[in-house]
Design an enzyme around this catalytic site. Structure first.
Site, PDB file in Angstrom:
ATOM      1  N   LYS A   1       0.180  -7.730  13.069  1.00 15.98           N
ATOM      2  CA  LYS A   1      -0.863  -6.818  12.584  1.00 15.98           C
ATOM      3  C   LYS A   1      -2.144  -7.114  13.344  1.00 15.98           C
ATOM      4  O   LYS A   1      -2.585  -8.256  13.409  1.00 15.98           O
ATOM      5  CB  LYS A   1      -1.056  -7.024  11.077  1.00 15.98           C
TER       6      LYS A   1
ATOM      7  N   SER B   1       1.380  -7.388  -0.616  1.00 19.43           N
ATOM      8  CA  SER B   1       2.108  -8.415   0.130  1.00 19.43           C
ATOM      9  C   SER B   1       1.254  -9.642   0.414  1.00 19.43           C
ATOM     10  O   SER B   1       1.758 -10.652   0.910  1.00 19.43           O
ATOM     11  CB  SER B   1       2.721  -7.845   1.416  1.00 19.43           C
TER      12      SER B   1
ATOM     13  N   THR C   1       0.829  -1.213   0.000  1.00 19.36           N
ATOM     14  CA  THR C   1       0.000   0.000   0.000  1.00 19.36           C
ATOM     15  C   THR C   1       0.858   1.255   0.000  1.00 19.36           C
ATOM     16  O   THR C   1       0.443   2.292  -0.498  1.00 19.36           O
ATOM     17  CB  THR C   1      -0.934  -0.027   1.231  1.00 19.36           C
TER      18      THR C   1
ATOM     19  N   THR D   1       1.599  -4.249   4.368  1.00 18.02           N
ATOM     20  CA  THR D   1       1.430  -4.553   5.793  1.00 18.02           C
ATOM     21  C   THR D   1       0.899  -5.971   6.048  1.00 18.02           C
ATOM     22  O   THR D   1       1.095  -6.509   7.135  1.00 18.02           O
ATOM     23  CB  THR D   1       0.454  -3.559   6.469  1.00 18.02           C
TER      24      THR D   1
END
Ligand code: ASP
Length: 363
Positions: free
Chosen positions: A199, A93, A47, A126
């Site tokens: 995350k 990712s 991103t 992320t």
């Protein structure tokens, strides 16, 4: 009347001042002479390199902006380090894969061996940054700072978080104090260790936490404060290496849930998995049916690791499940996705369960 001691002190001071004045006339100031550190930026997509059609829309595409545009968007970073960029991949990712991992790790090792490179920044998505960071933490062989960064908002968004994250990442990669702390992830003003971060929110800018061990440090507009070193063996202290490794063994993650049967465990084995990580309920638990299937696969030689679907806390050995009896490994402080990374590397070296449990203890 000044005594001998006072006289010689005055003389010494005079000499120092005169020498200093002569030097400042003859040479540029020490400040002007300071050579900026050299940092190489390896871009993989995500991103941070994403773009949307408008600055207030939720939908966007990862991996749209190239490394040169990324560097050009944060000219302030050039005051921190001499920067050059390389495009390793340009993917979201969620599509991260072994080919990119091996290429990235080898490139970092090659760059880190160059005397004129002081640090490396990797820009990444992320979604899987914690896995890539942990993988690199185990296979890159350097004390030089290797810093991953990312963004939750695309580069075109109102209040994009990428530029400041990138600036801070460059500052940490250029900071000697960051050396020897393992691979780091710098995001949203926090410096995380690769083994600890995870995350925790699908959309919030403050998504990354290091729930068990806390932060390595913080960074505010490039100014870092370090609190501690990394948890677990890493980089130069790691036994793992990619020398001679052309492919990583398949390891699947199976999540546990109410009324689970053994079908997905058996399917993983049938798909060629050499290892299975259970994202167990609670302290790495699962239904009796799942336990029976997992034990049967362990008996056939598939290495089975019990981790947990819970965001924080350790999975202890033989708490409710008798790991010795079933031939399982306990993930201890590693979540399922990082357990998978460690198990894949472990399987490049051994299938010995005691040795693999030791890896989970030490890394
Ligand atoms: N899906 C994106 C990625 O991981 C999300 C992000 O970067 O924030 O590439």
């Amino acid at each position: 009347m000044p005594n001998r001691g006072t006289l010689s002190l005055t003389l010494a001071l005079l000499l120092v001042c005169t020498a200093g004045a002569a030097q400042s006339l003859a040479q540029p100031s020490a400040q002007a002479q300071v050579k900026l550190p050299s940092v190489v930026v390896l871009a993989t997509g995500g991103t941070i390199a994403g773009a949307a059609e408008s600055d207030v829309q939720a939908g966007y595409k990862s991996g749209q902006v190239g490394v040169d545009q990324l560097l050009a968007a944060v000219p302030q970073a050039k005051k921190l380090a001499n920067l050059r960029g390389e495009q390793v991949s340009n993917i979201g990712s969620q599509d991260m894969n072994d080919e990119v991992w091996l290429k990235l790790a080898r490139r970092i090792n090659a760059l880190a061996a160059m005397p004129d490179v002081d640090g490396v920044v990797v820009t990444h998505g992320t979604d899987t940054i914690e896995e890539t960071a942990y993988f690199l933490n185990l296979v890159v062989k350097t004390r030089k700072p290797v810093v991953l960064t990312a963004a939750m908002r695309p580069s075109t968004a109102l209040s994009a978080d990428g530029p400041l994250n990138f600036y801070n990442a460059v500052a940490i990669a250029a900071n000697r104090e960051a050396a020897g702390r393992g691979v780091l992830v710098v995001i949203n003003d926090w410096i995380h260790g690769a083994s600890s971060l995870t995350k925790t929110s699908t959309t919030a800018v403050q998504t990354f936490l290091s729930p068990l061990s806390g932060l390595i440090g913080t960074v505010a507009y490039g100014n870092a404060e370090f609190y501690r070193g990394p948890v677990g063996r890493n980089t130069l202290d790691s036994e793992f290496s990619l020398d001679g490794v052309t492919a990583l063994p398949r390891v699947d993650i199976v999540m546990a849930y109410e009324n689970m049967d053994g079908a997905l465990i058996d399917a993983a084995a049938a798909s060629g998995a050499k290892g299975i990580v259970i994202a167990g309920v609670g302290n790495g638990n699962m239904t009796q049916a799942a336990l029976t299937s997992l034990a049967a696969q362990a008996k056939k030689g598939i290495v089975c690791v019990r981790s947990s679907r819970v965001t924080t806390g350790r999975v202890g050995r033989s708490v409710e499940v008798d790991d010795d009896k079933y031939g399982f490994v306990a993930s201890l402080g590693l979540n399922p996705q990082k357990s998978r990374v460690l198990l894949r590397l472990a399987l490049t070296r051994t299938k010995d369960l005691k040795e693999i449990q030791r890896y989970f203890d030490e890394y």
